[in-house]
Design a protein around this motif. Structure first.
Motif, PDB file in Angstrom:
ATOM      1  N   LEU A  18      -5.822  -9.248 -52.536  1.00 58.14           N
ATOM      2  CA  LEU A  18      -6.656  -8.132 -52.980  1.00 58.14           C
ATOM      3  C   LEU A  18      -6.407  -6.855 -52.200  1.00 58.14           C
ATOM      4  CD1 LEU A  18     -10.019 -10.009 -53.574  1.00 58.14           C
ATOM      5  CD2 LEU A  18      -8.352  -9.257 -55.274  1.00 58.14           C
ATOM      6  N   GLN A  60      -7.111 -22.862 -58.904  1.00 61.72           N
ATOM      7  CA  GLN A  60      -8.249 -21.982 -59.166  1.00 61.72           C
ATOM      8  C   GLN A  60      -7.867 -20.875 -60.145  1.00 61.72           C
ATOM      9  OE1 GLN A  60     -11.523 -22.455 -57.890  1.00 61.72           O
ATOM     10  NE2 GLN A  60     -11.824 -21.081 -59.621  1.00 61.72           N
ATOM     11  N   VAL A  61      -6.668 -20.322 -60.019  1.00 58.23           N
ATOM     12  CA  VAL A  61      -6.202 -19.289 -60.943  1.00 58.23           C
ATOM     13  C   VAL A  61      -6.158 -19.852 -62.363  1.00 58.23           C
ATOM     14  CG1 VAL A  61      -4.208 -17.881 -61.613  1.00 58.23           C
ATOM     15  CG2 VAL A  61      -4.946 -17.949 -59.222  1.00 58.23           C
ATOM     16  N   ASN A  64      -9.697 -20.256 -63.643  1.00 59.02           N
ATOM     17  CA  ASN A  64     -10.302 -18.961 -63.967  1.00 59.02           C
ATOM     18  C   ASN A  64      -9.758 -18.389 -65.269  1.00 59.02           C
ATOM     19  OD1 ASN A  64     -11.770 -19.170 -61.617  1.00 59.02           O
ATOM     20  ND2 ASN A  64     -10.609 -17.635 -60.501  1.00 59.02           N
ATOM     21  N   ARG A  97     -13.989  -5.852 -61.066  1.00 53.11           N
ATOM     22  CA  ARG A  97     -14.375  -6.911 -60.132  1.00 53.11           C
ATOM     23  C   ARG A  97     -13.316  -7.022 -59.048  1.00 53.11           C
ATOM     24  NH1 ARG A  97     -13.722  -9.449 -65.100  1.00 53.11           N
ATOM     25  NH2 ARG A  97     -15.917  -9.935 -65.148  1.00 53.11           N
ATOM     26  N   SER A  98     -13.727  -7.615 -57.944  1.00 55.71           N
ATOM     27  CA  SER A  98     -12.828  -7.845 -56.828  1.00 55.71           C
ATOM     28  C   SER A  98     -12.565  -9.339 -56.749  1.00 55.71           C
ATOM     29  CB  SER A  98     -13.464  -7.335 -55.533  1.00 55.71           C
ATOM     30  OG  SER A  98     -12.597  -7.585 -54.461  1.00 55.71           O
ATOM     31  N   SER A  99     -11.584  -9.790 -57.503  1.00 55.64           N
ATOM     32  CA  SER A  99     -11.223 -11.208 -57.522  1.00 55.64           C
ATOM     33  C   SER A  99      -9.746 -11.332 -57.849  1.00 55.64           C
ATOM     34  CB  SER A  99     -12.072 -11.964 -58.555  1.00 55.64           C
ATOM     35  OG  SER A  99     -11.723 -11.560 -59.863  1.00 55.64           O
ATOM     36  N   ALA A 100      -9.247 -12.539 -57.829  1.00 53.47           N
ATOM     37  CA  ALA A 100      -7.822 -12.771 -58.099  1.00 53.47           C
ATOM     38  C   ALA A 100      -7.469 -12.543 -59.568  1.00 53.47           C
ATOM     39  CB  ALA A 100      -7.423 -14.180 -57.678  1.00 53.47           C
ATOM     40  N   GLN A 102      -8.215  -9.983 -62.614  1.00 59.31           N
ATOM     41  CA  GLN A 102      -8.781  -8.677 -62.928  1.00 59.31           C
ATOM     42  C   GLN A 102      -8.194  -8.197 -64.243  1.00 59.31           C
ATOM     43  OE1 GLN A 102      -8.121  -5.933 -59.687  1.00 59.31           O
ATOM     44  NE2 GLN A 102      -8.998  -7.308 -58.166  1.00 59.31           N
TER      45      GLN A 102
END
Length: 127
Positions: A18, A60-61, A64, A97-100, A102
């Motif tokens: 990030l 996780q990616v 998501n 948002r601040s995440s992997a 976006q």
């Protein structure tokens, strides 16, 4: 010539670190309110993300991105947000948002062929 439809699109990105603000485009999301349509195309190229495997949880990616697709499609497994109308789901998915995972800012366009436009955007911006 048929009426052209107004649509909005955003690019879906994976942001491995990030703080560096570098990203890899992995998909597009396209909203066409006049057609009540929300389309998502995703392709995760794990080889392109290989340099970040030590800092990026690929499981996780993938999870998501799957949730992103389920919400966009309005599927029950997408949770409560998936029950919203297409425009509300689009706004929720494209919120800053601040995440992997976006998205870019939404961009507008006009089309006579929504399916063709989704494919063109996916090809130009992701593949």
């Amino acid at each position: 010539m048929p009426d052209r439809l107004l649509y909005e699109y955003a690019v879906i990105r994976v942001v491995p670190v990030l703080q560096r603000e570098e990203f890899i485009n992995v998909g597009v999301i396209v909203l066409c309110q006049p057609a009540n349509a929300l389309h998502v195309r995703v392709r995760l190229d794990e080889q392109r993300l290989a340099p970040w495997h030590d800092v990026l949880d690929m499981a996780q990616v993938r999870a998501n991105l799957l949730a992103f697709e389920r919400i966009a499609a309005g599927r029950p497994e997408g949770g409560p947000i998936a029950a919203y109308d297409a425009a509300s789901r689009f706004r929720w998915l494209t919120a800053v948002r601040s995440s992997a995972i976006q998205t870019s800012r939404p961009h507008p366009g006009l089309t006579n062929d929504l399916e063709g436009t989704v494919e063109r955007l996916f090809t130009e911006l992701v593949l």
